[in-house]
Design a protein around this motif. Structure first.
Motif, PDB file in Angstrom:
ATOM      1  N   PHE A  39       0.838  -1.200   0.000  1.00  0.00           N
ATOM      2  CA  PHE A  39       0.000   0.000   0.000  1.00  0.00           C
ATOM      3  C   PHE A  39       0.873   1.250   0.000  1.00  0.00           C
ATOM      4  CE2 PHE A  39      -4.282  -1.573   1.954  1.00  0.00           C
ATOM      5  CZ  PHE A  39      -4.374  -2.522   0.948  1.00  0.00           C
ATOM      6  N   ALA A  41       0.452   5.159   0.544  1.00  0.00           N
ATOM      7  CA  ALA A  41      -0.498   6.161   1.041  1.00  0.00           C
ATOM      8  C   ALA A  41      -0.518   7.440   0.209  1.00  0.00           C
ATOM      9  CB  ALA A  41      -0.180   6.504   2.495  1.00  0.00           C
ATOM     10  N   GLU A  54     -11.134   2.069   2.417  1.00  0.00           N
ATOM     11  CA  GLU A  54     -10.728   2.414   3.783  1.00  0.00           C
ATOM     12  C   GLU A  54      -9.331   1.859   4.067  1.00  0.00           C
ATOM     13  OE1 GLU A  54     -12.351   4.139   6.167  1.00  0.00           O
ATOM     14  OE2 GLU A  54     -14.082   4.598   4.902  1.00  0.00           O
ATOM     15  N   PRO A  55      -8.303   2.338   3.362  1.00  0.00           N
ATOM     16  CA  PRO A  55      -6.958   1.745   3.479  1.00  0.00           C
ATOM     17  C   PRO A  55      -6.379   1.784   4.886  1.00  0.00           C
ATOM     18  CG  PRO A  55      -6.886   3.826   2.275  1.00  0.00           C
ATOM     19  CD  PRO A  55      -8.314   3.463   2.402  1.00  0.00           C
ATOM     20  N   GLN A  56      -6.532   2.904   5.606  1.00  0.00           N
ATOM     21  CA  GLN A  56      -5.945   2.990   6.943  1.00  0.00           C
ATOM     22  C   GLN A  56      -6.624   2.032   7.911  1.00  0.00           C
ATOM     23  OE1 GLN A  56      -3.085   4.849   7.653  1.00  0.00           O
ATOM     24  NE2 GLN A  56      -3.204   3.397   9.361  1.00  0.00           N
ATOM     25  N   ARG A  57      -7.953   1.940   7.832  1.00  0.00           N
ATOM     26  CA  ARG A  57      -8.679   0.996   8.686  1.00  0.00           C
ATOM     27  C   ARG A  57      -8.251  -0.442   8.370  1.00  0.00           C
ATOM     28  NH1 ARG A  57     -13.046   3.389  11.375  1.00  0.00           N
ATOM     29  NH2 ARG A  57     -13.838   5.313  10.428  1.00  0.00           N
ATOM     30  N   VAL A  59      -5.330  -1.542   7.087  1.00  0.00           N
ATOM     31  CA  VAL A  59      -3.974  -1.798   7.596  1.00  0.00           C
ATOM     32  C   VAL A  59      -4.004  -1.990   9.111  1.00  0.00           C
ATOM     33  CG1 VAL A  59      -1.684  -0.796   7.927  1.00  0.00           C
ATOM     34  CG2 VAL A  59      -2.813  -0.620   5.698  1.00  0.00           C
ATOM     35  N   ASP A  60      -4.702  -1.089   9.815  1.00  0.00           N
ATOM     36  CA  ASP A  60      -4.756  -1.181  11.282  1.00  0.00           C
ATOM     37  C   ASP A  60      -5.416  -2.488  11.725  1.00  0.00           C
ATOM     38  OD1 ASP A  60      -3.577   1.292  11.398  1.00  0.00           O
ATOM     39  OD2 ASP A  60      -5.436   2.386  11.818  1.00  0.00           O
ATOM     40  N   THR A  63      -3.140  -5.623  10.856  1.00  0.00           N
ATOM     41  CA  THR A  63      -1.883  -5.584  11.609  1.00  0.00           C
ATOM     42  C   THR A  63      -2.131  -5.933  13.071  1.00  0.00           C
ATOM     43  OG1 THR A  63      -0.998  -3.887  10.110  1.00  0.00           O
ATOM     44  CG2 THR A  63       0.108  -4.169  12.240  1.00  0.00           C
ATOM     45  N   ASP A 134     -13.066  -4.439   3.500  1.00  0.00           N
ATOM     46  CA  ASP A 134     -13.105  -3.053   3.026  1.00  0.00           C
ATOM     47  C   ASP A 134     -14.539  -2.619   2.746  1.00  0.00           C
ATOM     48  OD1 ASP A 134     -11.694  -0.656   2.262  1.00  0.00           O
ATOM     49  OD2 ASP A 134     -12.152  -1.145   0.177  1.00  0.00           O
TER      50      ASP A 134
END
Length: 563
Positions: A39, A41, A54-57, A59-60, A63, A134
């Motif tokens: 990814f 950003a 929702e890329p940040q959601r 990844v979080d 992870t 997602d």
């Protein structure tokens, strides 16, 4: 011999470790990790042909969960995959576009897996896991916060931004464990009952449009009343019959007379749409009658979005809600289910529009004075005083220096005064003539907007009541004061009335501040399914509608003919 056994043991251990490492490297968690590591950003993130919403959601979530998949297991999709598809498809009743939540690729995946006995590869599982997660995250986020950023609009929405009080990932994981994915989506709906009512209305309007034979082209014409004849009358009669307002049986295209039965239908229609219920076909009535089911679906969708913007903090034990577009104030409690007080109001003119924001009512002022805002002094009062110097004294308006010294209007050379050079303040004495009436309700805010009484009671008889400079004028202010102060033994109805007529200011501080929210809803539905459509007095709906969907996508979404 011992050396040979040791060698064989080490070789066996090394082979098992290699096999385990090889297996881990080809596992779904490993593939999830690799995809997420790719990814970037700085640009729109894609996997396959799908934009990650929702890329940040994403990844979080993965992870923190050690890259463990949640929608796939042993080469198969979770049994609840169909449920999330149903929830996405149902999002059209929220005014959203299901295709924007990976619907097509998810549908194909479900169909493929159920038609094949082959297991998915680890990479394919990782890809689908991210897509399903997602989609769930994006739909949940749009339902909870709203799809459109209100800060980017020009519609004057200044209500505080909703805080995230629910963990979308935890709700999704719990729903997958219980197998109740579709119902879990409802946790992200606004807590207001009216939201559920309006979703049902969009369903009903869409179904009604399926059997609709009317064209719903815009209709306009001259003023029509009983006894008039006009070629538009058959069309008017048909549209009123469609909405259930016309109870007559004669829908003949040859019936060109505006009779008493049609007048009664027009009155019912006008009352439902918040217009002057006078039975006369005029401009506003023509405009309302031009809105077919498609336009109302779009209008409902825009107002559902507004409800999603509202923070939960406006729902307290007691709160005041003013719907600017409905010219109405309600004092509510218990999530709006119990109405303590209700009244008609007057709001700002189009060029003095009442802003949409929320605050907290801190105090009341009985028998208030009115210190006139400088903009009103410059733009209205000075020009009037130049034409008629007695204008100020006739309206109990006193001229003061900023040191508090009274100035006689007769001592001013009005011929040389200009609005920009007028050096004084103007203040109106307390009394029934005061522009603020006999009481005002203060919730401090940067817009200097508050709720107050008014001596101009005749304006409340109008259907469209946009006459003020931005403040909210209240028809029955004593009733609101009594409800607000009902738990304060010092302020009985008699003492409130006396204070309002005392001729001198009295400030009443509230023991507990009361939330106040000024909203702008042009369409809503009550608990029994009655629709309420209001004129978009500030022309704010269009911008939200355009931000939510194009006309083409909208018509496809609801299979409608009119937009």
């Amino acid at each position: 011999m011992k050396s040979l056994l040791l060698f064989l043991f080490i070789a066996l251990f090394s082979w098992q470790s290699y096999a385990q490492d090889s297996q881990e490297e080809n596992s779904v968690p490993a593939e999830l990790r690799r995809i997420l590591e790719s990814f970037d950003a700085s640009q729109t993130i894609q996997i396959g042909e799908q934009d990650v919403l929702e890329p940040q959601r994403i990844v979080d979530f993965y992870t923190q969960g050690d890259f463990v998949p949640v929608w796939t297991e042993q080469g198969k999709l979770h049994p609840a995959a169909k449920e999330v598809l149903e929830a996405i498809e149902d999002s059209k009743w929220d005014g959203l576009i299901p295709q924007e939540y990976h619907l097509e690729v998810m549908t194909k995946a479900v169909e493929l897996i159920h038609s094949s006995e082959k297991e998915l590869t680890a990479l394919h599982q990782a890809y689908l896991d991210i897509i399903f997660t997602d989609a769930y995250f994006a739909l949940a986020s749009d339902l909870y916060f709203g799809k459109v950023s209100q800060e980017a609009l020009k519609t004057g929405w200044r209500i505080q931004t909703k805080e995230e009080k629910i963990d979308i990932g935890e709700v999704m994981k719990e729903a997958l464990e219980t197998g109740d994915v579709k119902s879990s989506i409802q946790k992200f709906w606004p807590r207001y009952q009216v939201y559920r009512n309006m979703r049902n209305t969009i369903k009903d309007l869409s179904a009604k449009a399926d059997i609709d034979s009317l064209s719903w082209k815009s209709v306009s014409g001259k003023l029509l009343k009983v006894g008039d004849q006009n070629k538009l009358i058959p069309e008017i009669r048909q549209r009123l019959a469609y909405w259930g307002d016309y109870s007559g049986t004669d829908l003949s295209p040859e019936m060109l007379t505006y009779d008493s039965t049609l007048r009664e239908a027009v009155i019912r229609f006008q009352a439902r749409n918040g217009l002057d219920a006078d039975g006369v076909m005029g401009k506003d009535t023509y405009e309302a009658l031009s809105e077919g089911p498609g336009k109302l679906v779009k209008k409902a969708a825009a107002n559902l979005e507004r409800l999603r913007w509202l923070p939960d903090t406006v729902i307290q034990d007691r709160f005041v809600m003013v719907n600017i577009a409905n010219f109405h104030l309600d004092f509510l409690r218990d999530n709006g289910m119990d109405t303590l007080y209700s009244s008609r109001v007057i709001v700002g003119k189009e060029y003095h529009s009442t802003p949409v924001f929320n605050g907290e009512m801190a105090y009341l002022v009985l028998s208030p004075t009115w210190t006139v805002p400088s903009s009103i002094i410059r733009n209205e009062m000075v020009p009037k005083a130049k034409k008629d110097p007695s204008y100020l004294s006739r309206n109990h308006l006193n001229i003061l220096t900023y040191q508090g010294k009274a100035v006689s209007a007769e001592s001013i050379d009005w011929a040389t005064v200009t609005p920009k050079t007028f050096p004084y303040m103007i203040r109106q004495s307390p009394g029934v003539f005061n522009s603020l009436g006999q009481i005002k309700f203060i919730f401090p805010n940067q817009y200097h907007v508050y709720i107050h009484d008014t001596p101009a009671k005749s304006l409340f008889d109008k259907g469209v009541r946009a006459f003020s400079h931005g403040c909210i004028r209240l028809e029955n202010p004593q009733g609101l004061a009594e409800k607000i102060l009902e738990n304060d033994s010092k302020w009985t109805p008699e003492k409130i009335h006396a204070g309002m007529n005392a001729g001198k200011e009295t400030t009443v501080m509230l023991k507990e501040k009361i939330p106040v929210v000024l909203i702008y809803l042009t369409f809503w539905t009550d608990s029994v399914g009655n629709m309420y459509n209001r004129k978009d007095i500030y022309e704010r709906d269009k911008e939200i509608e355009m931000a939510m969907f194009s006309d083409e996508v909208f018509l496809q979404n609801y299979k409608l003919k009119d937009k």
